[in-house]
Design a protein around this motif. Structure first.
Motif, PDB file in Angstrom:
ATOM      1  N   TYR A 119       0.860  -1.172   0.000  1.00  0.00           N
ATOM      2  CA  TYR A 119       0.000   0.000   0.000  1.00  0.00           C
ATOM      3  C   TYR A 119       0.901   1.229   0.000  1.00  0.00           C
ATOM      4  CZ  TYR A 119      -2.889   3.842   1.418  1.00  0.00           C
ATOM      5  OH  TYR A 119      -3.501   5.063   1.458  1.00  0.00           O
TER       6      TYR A 119
ATOM      7  N   THR B 258      -7.595   1.933  -0.276  1.00  0.00           N
ATOM      8  CA  THR B 258      -7.065   1.313   0.945  1.00  0.00           C
ATOM      9  C   THR B 258      -7.059  -0.207   0.871  1.00  0.00           C
ATOM     10  OG1 THR B 258      -9.245   1.425   1.958  1.00  0.00           O
ATOM     11  CG2 THR B 258      -7.730   3.252   2.395  1.00  0.00           C
TER      12      THR B 258
ATOM     13  N   GLU C 180      -6.069  -4.530   3.798  1.00  0.00           N
ATOM     14  CA  GLU C 180      -6.744  -3.243   3.868  1.00  0.00           C
ATOM     15  C   GLU C 180      -6.035  -2.319   4.840  1.00  0.00           C
ATOM     16  OE1 GLU C 180     -10.947  -3.408   4.487  1.00  0.00           O
ATOM     17  OE2 GLU C 180     -11.170  -1.374   3.722  1.00  0.00           O
TER      18      GLU C 180
ATOM     19  N   ASN D 245      -6.005   0.598   7.282  1.00  0.00           N
ATOM     20  CA  ASN D 245      -6.951   1.310   8.136  1.00  0.00           C
ATOM     21  C   ASN D 245      -6.154   2.329   8.944  1.00  0.00           C
ATOM     22  OD1 ASN D 245      -8.650   2.140  10.310  1.00  0.00           O
ATOM     23  ND2 ASN D 245      -9.936   0.338   9.939  1.00  0.00           N
ATOM     24  N   LYS D 246      -6.231   3.582   8.510  1.00  0.00           N
ATOM     25  CA  LYS D 246      -5.386   4.604   9.135  1.00  0.00           C
ATOM     26  C   LYS D 246      -5.788   4.867  10.576  1.00  0.00           C
ATOM     27  CE  LYS D 246      -3.398   9.147   8.245  1.00  0.00           C
ATOM     28  NZ  LYS D 246      -3.353  10.305   7.317  1.00  0.00           N
TER      29      LYS D 246
END
Lengths: 115, 116
Positions: free
Chosen positions: A50, A55, A66, A68-69
């Motif tokens: 990424y 995302t 994925e 995930n901030k």
């Protein structure tokens, strides 16, 4: 200090079952996120990455991760595993934008797929 | 295209000796980075070279050093070996320098160093 945490050192799973390998990171600066796979007696191979944008990222062999901030996570998932997926999986973070760039690896998760 | 080549594959040394490991990157790759892998500490970044210059460095003592040649081949040297230096040493190459995330790392199969 920056760090990468892989919560499970080993994940046993039956063939064709779904799996999730967890990865959390801590960093106050910008990051790129990666998953690498290591088969016995070999070096690491990039599974997926990424950098920015969507995302959800996917690999060619059915894995997805994925970003995930808000939870600072980058979990790896596969809906149906094969025996050949047995390997050690490393989550990694490139920390950049500071005085020096670093690539930080998690401690690895051994995925053991059983027939 | 040939992958990243590390030599030798296995090495046994005695405490106090020094060792040099070699890494040939993928053709066209200008960045070479080195990592130490041990069961207790996992994978740890040693340093990165790009265009013959050390660009980034991990938290290892000065006994660990490296260099890169004009053809991008790199060597890593460990002096005054300690038992704790026993590990798999991995080399990786990429097109761009670390921090340029679009350049993924390509790893060699490693050199397994045993210090007795």
């Amino acid at each position: 200090a920056q760090s990468v945490t892989q919560l499970d050192s080993q994940v046993p799973v039956f063939e064709e079952a779904p799996v999730e390998l967890r990865c959390n990171y801590s960093s106050s600066v910008s990051v790129y996120l990666f998953w690498y796979v290591q088969y016995p007696n070999q070096g690491l191979q990039l599974l997926l990455k990424y950098l920015s944008g969507s995302t959800l990222v996917e690999s060619i062999n059915g894995f997805e991760a994925e970003f995930n901030k808000s939870q600072t996570s980058f979990h790896l998932r596969k809906p149906s595993v094969h025996i050949s997926d047995t390997a050690e999986y490393f989550c990694a973070v490139t920390v950049y934008g500071g005085a020096t760039n670093k690539l930080i690896f998690g401690t690895g998760t051994l995925l053991a797929v059983q027939p | 295209k040939a992958g990243v080549t590390q030599t030798p594959r296995y090495l046994i040394k005695t405490r106090g000796q020094q060792v040099t490991l070699s890494c040939s990157p993928i053709s066209g790759h200008r960045s070479v980075s080195w990592y130490q892998q041990t069961p207790g500490q996992g994978l740890q970044f040693l340093f990165e070279y790009f265009s013959e210059t050390q660009r980034n460095k991990g938290n290892f003592p000065g006994r660990f050093s490296g260099r890169q040649f004009s053809n991008s081949r790199s060597e890593m040297n460990v002096s005054t070996l300690e038992l704790g230096d026993s590990a798999l040493y991995l080399c990786a190459s990429s097109l761009g320098v670390m921090g340029q995330g679009s350049s993924p790392l390509h790893f060699g199969n490693g050199t397994r160093l045993t210090v007795t």
